[in-house]
Design a protein around this motif. Sequence first.
Motif, mmCIF file in Angstrom:
data_model
loop_
_atom_site.group_PDB
_atom_site.id
_atom_site.type_symbol
_atom_site.label_atom_id
_atom_site.label_comp_id
_atom_site.label_asym_id
_atom_site.label_seq_id
_atom_site.Cartn_x
_atom_site.Cartn_y
_atom_site.Cartn_z
ATOM 1 N N CYS A 20 -30.687 -33.835 7.623
ATOM 2 C CA CYS A 20 -31.343 -34.935 6.910
ATOM 3 C C CYS A 20 -31.377 -34.601 5.425
ATOM 4 O O CYS A 20 -31.677 -33.460 5.064
ATOM 5 C CB CYS A 20 -32.762 -35.157 7.418
ATOM 6 N N CYS A 22 -33.484 -35.701 3.325
ATOM 7 C CA CYS A 22 -34.842 -35.846 2.781
ATOM 8 C C CYS A 22 -35.749 -34.696 3.231
ATOM 9 O O CYS A 22 -35.427 -33.954 4.161
ATOM 10 C CB CYS A 22 -35.455 -37.174 3.246
ATOM 11 N N ARG A 23 -36.870 -34.610 2.571
ATOM 12 C CA ARG A 23 -37.931 -33.682 2.993
ATOM 13 C C ARG A 23 -39.251 -34.441 2.865
ATOM 14 O O ARG A 23 -40.071 -34.164 1.979
ATOM 15 C CB ARG A 23 -37.929 -32.417 2.119
ATOM 16 N N CYS A 24 -39.444 -35.409 3.740
ATOM 17 C CA CYS A 24 -40.639 -36.257 3.665
ATOM 18 C C CYS A 24 -41.892 -35.426 3.956
ATOM 19 O O CYS A 24 -41.892 -34.608 4.875
ATOM 20 C CB CYS A 24 -40.548 -37.399 4.676
ATOM 21 N N PHE A 26 -44.548 -36.310 5.318
ATOM 22 C CA PHE A 26 -45.161 -36.652 6.602
ATOM 23 C C PHE A 26 -44.224 -36.403 7.782
ATOM 24 O O PHE A 26 -44.532 -36.795 8.910
ATOM 25 C CB PHE A 26 -45.576 -38.132 6.598
ATOM 26 N N CYS A 27 -43.072 -35.754 7.543
ATOM 27 C CA CYS A 27 -42.060 -35.626 8.609
ATOM 28 C C CYS A 27 -42.652 -34.935 9.835
ATOM 29 O O CYS A 27 -43.250 -33.862 9.733
ATOM 30 C CB CYS A 27 -40.845 -34.848 8.115
ATOM 31 N N ARG A 29 -41.219 -33.330 11.966
ATOM 32 C CA ARG A 29 -40.595 -32.025 12.242
ATOM 33 C C ARG A 29 -41.430 -30.875 11.702
ATOM 34 O O ARG A 29 -41.260 -29.734 12.121
ATOM 35 C CB ARG A 29 -39.186 -31.983 11.634
ATOM 36 N N GLY A 75 -33.919 -35.457 12.985
ATOM 37 C CA GLY A 75 -32.932 -35.525 11.916
ATOM 38 C C GLY A 75 -32.548 -36.974 11.698
ATOM 39 O O GLY A 75 -32.993 -37.867 12.430
ATOM 40 N N ASN A 103 -33.373 -43.451 7.802
ATOM 41 C CA ASN A 103 -33.946 -43.405 6.446
ATOM 42 C C ASN A 103 -33.208 -44.360 5.496
ATOM 43 O O ASN A 103 -33.583 -44.455 4.320
ATOM 44 C CB ASN A 103 -33.970 -41.977 5.901
HETATM 45 S S1 SF4 Z 1 -39.137 -38.239 8.205
HETATM 46 FE FE1 SF4 Z 1 -37.007 -38.725 8.704
HETATM 47 S S2 SF4 Z 1 -36.050 -39.000 6.704
HETATM 48 FE FE2 SF4 Z 1 -37.953 -37.886 6.328
HETATM 49 S S3 SF4 Z 1 -37.384 -35.695 6.384
HETATM 50 FE FE3 SF4 Z 1 -38.049 -36.267 8.453
HETATM 51 S S4 SF4 Z 1 -36.131 -36.795 9.512
HETATM 52 FE FE4 SF4 Z 1 -35.708 -36.863 7.318
#
Ligand code: SF4
Length: 201
Positions: A20, A22-24, A26-27, A29, A75, A103
């Motif tokens: 991915c 991005c590094r959101c 709120f992710c 993961r 991801g 995303n």
């Molecule tokens: S929320 Fe989605 S777009 Fe944002 S970092 Fe996590 S996997 Fe990537």
Amino acid sequence: MADIVYTYENKVYLNITNACPCRCKFCIRNNGDSVGEAKTLWFDKHSPSFEEIKEALDAFDFSIYGKSVIFCGYGEPTCNYDALIKTARYLKDRGFTLRLNTNGLSDLINKRATAQEISSLIDTVSVSLNAPTAEKYNELCSPAFGEESFAAILKFASECKSFGANVKMTVVDVISEEDIEACRELADSLSIPLRVRTYSA
Ligand code: SF4
């Protein structure tokens, strides 16, 4: 190897990559190794190939879930674009209804226009809008593509809609009421419905 097919609240999901751009903040993961009934959604080395995804799908018993699948894992699914498209085609040919949670950065990830191909196979495209402006988006999501990301997301969502997909946008309720309202106005201006998701830690 991570679970490719997993279930969550009686829906079937496909986890096809951990990549991915991005590094959101709120992710999901950041909070654990899996969601729903999955054991782990982290792949050891590589994203699965179409053949590996097909094998996992063929081994899964859909009888109690119905023929519906959501591309959404640990991801961004469009980072494994060829496998996404081949899998979508495979499932579509077998009468499945498909949703992609994305995303919206596919065109930048794949360095070409992708909305038409995606919309020809995927019934519903759910695009994470996340913020009302490019500046706020970058602050919240740290996209690898920087400034051009936000405009690319809006363009991708609009194009998916114009190519016939059922498009939705989402925000997570980690932003202010004011920003949620601004996101709603932005989505309205594109004639795309906005859904506010509850953050789950
Ligand atoms: S929320 Fe989605 S777009 Fe944002 S970092 Fe996590 S996997 Fe990537």
